[in-house]
Structures are given as structure tokens and as C-alpha cells.
Design a protein around this motif. Sequence first.
Motif, short mmCIF file in Angstrom:
data_model
loop_
_atom_site.label_atom_id
_atom_site.label_comp_id
_atom_site.label_asym_id
_atom_site.label_seq_id
_atom_site.Cartn_x
_atom_site.Cartn_y
_atom_site.Cartn_z
N SER A 2 5.15 5.60 -1.89
CA SER A 2 3.99 5.12 -2.65
C SER A 2 2.71 5.78 -2.14
CB SER A 2 3.88 3.60 -2.55
OG SER A 2 3.51 3.24 -1.23
N ALA A 4 -0.01 4.30 -1.28
CA ALA A 4 -0.56 3.56 -0.14
C ALA A 4 0.07 4.03 1.17
CB ALA A 4 -0.34 2.06 -0.33
N LYS A 5 1.37 4.31 1.15
CA LYS A 5 2.04 4.79 2.36
C LYS A 5 1.55 6.19 2.73
CE LYS A 5 6.25 2.09 2.26
NZ LYS A 5 7.71 2.11 2.18
N ALA A 100 -5.85 2.18 2.58
CA ALA A 100 -4.42 1.93 2.41
C ALA A 100 -4.13 0.43 2.35
CB ALA A 100 -3.64 2.57 3.57
N MET A 103 -5.22 -0.71 -1.07
CA MET A 103 -4.27 -0.25 -2.09
C MET A 103 -2.99 -1.10 -2.05
SD MET A 103 -4.68 3.86 -1.70
CE MET A 103 -3.36 4.28 -2.82
N LYS A 104 -2.53 -1.39 -0.86
CA LYS A 104 -1.31 -2.19 -0.72
C LYS A 104 -1.52 -3.60 -1.24
CE LYS A 104 2.85 -2.71 0.96
NZ LYS A 104 3.98 -2.15 0.27
N GLN A 107 -1.71 -3.58 -5.19
CA GLN A 107 -0.58 -3.08 -5.97
C GLN A 107 0.15 -4.23 -6.64
OE1 GLN A 107 1.96 -0.88 -3.37
NE2 GLN A 107 1.05 1.09 -3.89
#
Length: 116
Positions: A2, A4-5, A100, A103-104, A107
Motif C-alpha cells: 500500500s 502508506a507502507k 504515513a 494515510m493509514k 484508508q
Amino acid sequence: MSAAKRVLIFALVLLVAGVGVIGVSLIPASGEAPKYECVTDGSVSSGVSDPDQGGCSVTIESYRARAQWESQGWLGESAYTVRKVAAGGVVLGIIGLVAAGVMKATQRKKVARPGM
């Protein structure tokens, strides 16, 4: 993987690299430090005295040479620039970690529906 990762991994790399480079730039200069020279008649004093030479006043030139040697470190003249770039990497790494996390958190969660 993803987004985010990917952002998280890139941010961690920037953070670790920046901290490592700052650590390397703080390694002291190698070799012997320039010696202080005592003021002779007609010379201007730096206002600093050298206790190793009986407390004599130190010349401005020798004081500047010693200060420059102490500030350079292992990387030499480029140490200051390297520290600025590394600090920028650390800041970008921290911003990336926050991004990040955001974003996580934002999601969409994939909902498992029974029967599908």
C-alpha cells in the motif's frame, strides 16, 4: 504494498540515514590540534589565555586556527553543509512518518461480507 507502507518505509530510511550522517559528521577531527601562540610585543590578543603555556595571552590568528580545526570535524570543511542536508532528511522523515500514519488512519477498511 500500500501507499502508506511505502511512505512509511521511505520516511524511516530518511530518518535513519539523516541521524547516521549527523552522527558521522560529529566525529572529531583527526590529528593534532593547532597550538596556541602567545602574544609578542605589538601583536593583538584574542582575549583568551593558554593555561598550558603559563597563562599567556593567545594571538587572534592562532585562536581562529584552533577554533576552525575544532569546528570542522572528521568531514572537514563540508561538515556544516552535510549536517544541514542530514537535518533536512530527518525533518522530511518525521513528516513522512506523520503522513504515513494519517494515510493509514484514513484508508478505508475492507469489510468482509459473509457469502461474498
